[in-house]
Design a protein around this motif. Structure first.
Motif, PDB file in Angstrom:
ATOM      1  N   THR A   1      -7.811 -12.056  -9.916  1.00  0.00           N
ATOM      2  CA  THR A   1      -6.407 -12.887  -9.047  1.00  0.00           C
ATOM      3  C   THR A   1      -5.070 -12.591  -8.833  1.00  0.00           C
ATOM      4  O   THR A   1      -5.078 -12.205  -7.729  1.00  0.00           O
ATOM      5  CB  THR A   1      -6.827 -13.820  -9.847  1.00  0.00           C
ATOM      6  OG1 THR A   1      -7.570 -14.734 -10.551  1.00  0.00           O
ATOM      7  CG2 THR A   1      -5.276 -15.216  -8.769  1.00  0.00           C
ATOM      8  N   LEU A   2      -5.231 -11.656 -10.197  1.00  0.00           N
ATOM      9  CA  LEU A   2      -3.516 -10.986  -9.963  1.00  0.00           C
ATOM     10  C   LEU A   2      -3.707 -10.310  -8.502  1.00  0.00           C
ATOM     11  O   LEU A   2      -2.943  -9.558  -7.910  1.00  0.00           O
ATOM     12  CB  LEU A   2      -3.180 -10.899 -11.091  1.00  0.00           C
ATOM     13  CG  LEU A   2      -2.361 -11.668 -11.871  1.00  0.00           C
ATOM     14  CD1 LEU A   2      -2.257 -11.590 -13.267  1.00  0.00           C
ATOM     15  CD2 LEU A   2      -1.727 -13.125 -11.697  1.00  0.00           C
ATOM     16  N   SER A   3      -4.953  -8.976  -8.965  1.00  0.00           N
ATOM     17  CA  SER A   3      -4.488  -7.709  -8.349  1.00  0.00           C
ATOM     18  C   SER A   3      -4.817  -8.303  -6.943  1.00  0.00           C
ATOM     19  O   SER A   3      -4.811  -7.474  -5.983  1.00  0.00           O
ATOM     20  CB  SER A   3      -5.746  -7.081  -8.732  1.00  0.00           C
ATOM     21  OG  SER A   3      -5.477  -7.305  -9.755  1.00  0.00           O
ATOM     22  N   ASN A   4      -5.429  -9.296  -6.409  1.00  0.00           N
ATOM     23  CA  ASN A   4      -6.229  -9.929  -5.277  1.00  0.00           C
ATOM     24  C   ASN A   4      -4.727  -9.968  -4.159  1.00  0.00           C
ATOM     25  O   ASN A   4      -4.277  -9.816  -3.048  1.00  0.00           O
ATOM     26  CB  ASN A   4      -7.229 -10.562  -5.305  1.00  0.00           C
ATOM     27  CG  ASN A   4      -7.420 -11.820  -4.295  1.00  0.00           C
ATOM     28  OD1 ASN A   4      -6.540 -11.632  -3.015  1.00  0.00           O
ATOM     29  ND2 ASN A   4      -8.571 -11.614  -3.573  1.00  0.00           N
ATOM     30  N   VAL A   5      -3.527 -10.942  -5.041  1.00  0.00           N
ATOM     31  CA  VAL A   5      -2.363 -11.687  -4.360  1.00  0.00           C
ATOM     32  C   VAL A   5      -1.700 -10.368  -4.044  1.00  0.00           C
ATOM     33  O   VAL A   5      -1.082  -9.961  -2.979  1.00  0.00           O
ATOM     34  CB  VAL A   5      -1.524 -11.984  -5.504  1.00  0.00           C
ATOM     35  CG1 VAL A   5      -0.063 -12.541  -4.780  1.00  0.00           C
ATOM     36  CG2 VAL A   5      -2.434 -13.496  -5.789  1.00  0.00           C
ATOM     37  N   VAL A   6      -1.796  -8.454  -4.792  1.00  0.00           N
ATOM     38  CA  VAL A   6      -1.039  -8.236  -4.567  1.00  0.00           C
ATOM     39  C   VAL A   6      -1.489  -7.334  -3.185  1.00  0.00           C
ATOM     40  O   VAL A   6      -1.072  -6.550  -2.396  1.00  0.00           O
ATOM     41  CB  VAL A   6      -0.199  -7.566  -5.774  1.00  0.00           C
ATOM     42  CG1 VAL A   6       0.188  -5.889  -5.160  1.00  0.00           C
ATOM     43  CG2 VAL A   6       0.664  -7.810  -6.953  1.00  0.00           C
ATOM     44  N   LEU A   7      -2.876  -6.425  -4.031  1.00  0.00           N
ATOM     45  CA  LEU A   7      -3.123  -5.856  -2.714  1.00  0.00           C
ATOM     46  C   LEU A   7      -4.619  -5.621  -1.836  1.00  0.00           C
ATOM     47  O   LEU A   7      -4.132  -4.865  -1.369  1.00  0.00           O
ATOM     48  CB  LEU A   7      -4.737  -4.386  -4.317  1.00  0.00           C
ATOM     49  CG  LEU A   7      -4.287  -4.290  -5.448  1.00  0.00           C
ATOM     50  CD1 LEU A   7      -5.432  -3.089  -6.188  1.00  0.00           C
ATOM     51  CD2 LEU A   7      -2.984  -2.774  -5.075  1.00  0.00           C
ATOM     52  N   VAL A   8      -4.617  -6.698  -1.824  1.00  0.00           N
ATOM     53  CA  VAL A   8      -5.387  -7.082  -0.419  1.00  0.00           C
ATOM     54  C   VAL A   8      -3.795  -7.450   1.207  1.00  0.00           C
ATOM     55  O   VAL A   8      -4.443  -6.320   2.007  1.00  0.00           O
ATOM     56  CB  VAL A   8      -5.952  -8.825  -0.607  1.00  0.00           C
ATOM     57  CG1 VAL A   8      -6.340  -9.519   1.230  1.00  0.00           C
ATOM     58  CG2 VAL A   8      -6.875  -8.784  -1.148  1.00  0.00           C
ATOM     59  N   GLY A   9      -2.931  -7.482   0.162  1.00  0.00           N
ATOM     60  CA  GLY A   9      -1.867  -7.041   1.776  1.00  0.00           C
ATOM     61  C   GLY A   9      -1.598  -5.650   1.660  1.00  0.00           C
ATOM     62  O   GLY A   9      -1.549  -5.270   2.336  1.00  0.00           O
ATOM     63  N   VAL A  10      -1.685  -5.274   0.794  1.00  0.00           N
ATOM     64  CA  VAL A  10      -0.964  -3.486   0.717  1.00  0.00           C
ATOM     65  C   VAL A  10      -2.143  -2.510   1.193  1.00  0.00           C
ATOM     66  O   VAL A  10      -2.047  -2.072   2.142  1.00  0.00           O
ATOM     67  CB  VAL A  10      -1.441  -3.553  -0.832  1.00  0.00           C
ATOM     68  CG1 VAL A  10      -0.875  -1.758  -0.337  1.00  0.00           C
ATOM     69  CG2 VAL A  10       0.195  -3.575  -1.204  1.00  0.00           C
ATOM     70  N   PHE A  11      -3.608  -3.251   1.102  1.00  0.00           N
ATOM     71  CA  PHE A  11      -4.027  -2.402   2.003  1.00  0.00           C
ATOM     72  C   PHE A  11      -4.550  -3.234   3.856  1.00  0.00           C
ATOM     73  O   PHE A  11      -4.900  -2.352   4.039  1.00  0.00           O
ATOM     74  CB  PHE A  11      -5.938  -2.884   1.390  1.00  0.00           C
ATOM     75  CG  PHE A  11      -6.249  -2.057   0.318  1.00  0.00           C
ATOM     76  CD1 PHE A  11      -6.067  -0.866  -0.272  1.00  0.00           C
ATOM     77  CD2 PHE A  11      -6.459  -2.304  -1.138  1.00  0.00           C
ATOM     78  CE1 PHE A  11      -6.843   0.169  -1.064  1.00  0.00           C
ATOM     79  CE2 PHE A  11      -5.987  -2.061  -2.276  1.00  0.00           C
ATOM     80  CZ  PHE A  11      -6.802  -0.056  -2.090  1.00  0.00           C
ATOM     81  N   THR A  12      -4.501  -4.410   4.044  1.00  0.00           N
ATOM     82  CA  THR A  12      -4.483  -4.605   5.329  1.00  0.00           C
ATOM     83  C   THR A  12      -3.229  -3.966   5.913  1.00  0.00           C
ATOM     84  O   THR A  12      -3.373  -3.341   6.732  1.00  0.00           O
ATOM     85  CB  THR A  12      -3.948  -6.523   5.318  1.00  0.00           C
ATOM     86  OG1 THR A  12      -5.012  -7.080   3.928  1.00  0.00           O
ATOM     87  CG2 THR A  12      -4.034  -6.770   6.243  1.00  0.00           C
ATOM     88  N   ASP A  13      -2.327  -3.894   5.325  1.00  0.00           N
ATOM     89  CA  ASP A  13      -0.855  -3.267   6.515  1.00  0.00           C
ATOM     90  C   ASP A  13      -1.788  -1.596   6.148  1.00  0.00           C
ATOM     91  O   ASP A  13      -1.276  -0.851   7.172  1.00  0.00           O
ATOM     92  CB  ASP A  13       0.164  -3.307   5.613  1.00  0.00           C
ATOM     93  CG  ASP A  13       1.288  -4.370   5.588  1.00  0.00           C
ATOM     94  OD1 ASP A  13       0.550  -5.395   6.670  1.00  0.00           O
ATOM     95  OD2 ASP A  13       2.047  -4.948   5.003  1.00  0.00           O
ATOM     96  N   LEU A  14      -1.749  -1.269   5.649  1.00  0.00           N
ATOM     97  CA  LEU A  14      -2.569   0.214   5.203  1.00  0.00           C
ATOM     98  C   LEU A  14      -3.242   0.490   6.695  1.00  0.00           C
ATOM     99  O   LEU A  14      -3.584   1.440   7.770  1.00  0.00           O
ATOM    100  CB  LEU A  14      -3.259   0.573   4.105  1.00  0.00           C
ATOM    101  CG  LEU A  14      -3.507   2.485   3.669  1.00  0.00           C
ATOM    102  CD1 LEU A  14      -2.043   3.408   3.834  1.00  0.00           C
ATOM    103  CD2 LEU A  14      -4.409   2.747   2.394  1.00  0.00           C
TER     104      LEU A  14
END
Length: 214
Positions: free
Chosen positions: A76-89
């Motif tokens: 859950t916590l990884s989802n909150v942070v990393l989906v947005g990071v990977f989207t921008d990447l």
């Protein structure tokens, strides 16, 4: 240990692919899924990138878990942070499609990648995404999960459209295909926990009597 490592690898691969799916759909310009209509609308109205708004809204949704007594996992916590990071990447890495055929290719790829990614991170069993947890938490209060999910997604879709997010054929295509895709892929991608071996029976303990059903 090997099983846990596999679950962790699948989780983070799924989150990376989920970000790729979002980036493909946004880049297609043919319509985003409801939450990304909202993220894009917020980005266009208030600045900041789509990925940053994915992180912000994910964190706000996670706060709504508190009164619902939902417990987040590492996924859950990884989802909150990393989906947005990977989207921008991936929005930065992907070439901009100009021809209509290329845009449709992006859209179809986005749906397929999104379905596979959803199966990966849910199948890892390390915690639901914040938006999924909000749906199940509200449904646990006595509401139909289908009604709750539909109400949430229509609300964020309307808000995102009013803010300037892109709604189109991609929005409809994603809505009608992501459920069936996940339904097919999730069983294949679910990592079952290792069974605990039963302890040997004590020979001095009498065997249980067969259950009687009525």
């Amino acid at each position: 240990m090997a099983l846990l490592a596999r679950r962790v690898v699948q989780l983070y691969a799924g989150l990376a692919l989920y970000g790729l799916g979002i980036a493909l759909q946004v880049s297609s310009g043919l319509g985003n899924d409801p939450w990304d209509v909202l993220h894009q609308g917020l980005s266009r109205r208030f600045g900041l990138s789509i990925g940053v708004w994915i992180v912000i809204t994910g964190a706000l949704v996670l706060l709504a878990w508190i009164p619902l007594r939902q417990r987040p996992g590492v996924g859950t916590l990884s989802n909150v942070v990393l989906v947005g990071v990977f989207t921008d990447l991936f929005l930065w890495l992907l070439p901009d499609p100009h021809a209509l055929a290329a845009r449709w290719t992006y859209l179809v790829a986005a749906v397929l990648v999104g379905g596979f990614a959803t199966g990966c991170y849910i199948g890892a069993g390390l915690g639901a995404g914040p938006r999924d947890g909000l749906t199940t938490g509200l449904a646990a209060r006595g509401h139909s999960i289908r009604v709750v999910r539909t109400a949430i997604e229509l609300s964020v879709l309307a808000a995102g459209w009013l803010l300037g997010g892109t709604v189109g054929v991609g929005t409809v295509l994603y809505a009608v295909t992501i459920g069936p895709l996940t339904h097919v892929l999730l069983p294949a991608l679910t990592i079952a926990p290792k069974p605990v071996p039963a302890s040997p029976a004590d020979p001095s303990t009498p065997a249980p009597e067969p259950a009687v059903t009525r």
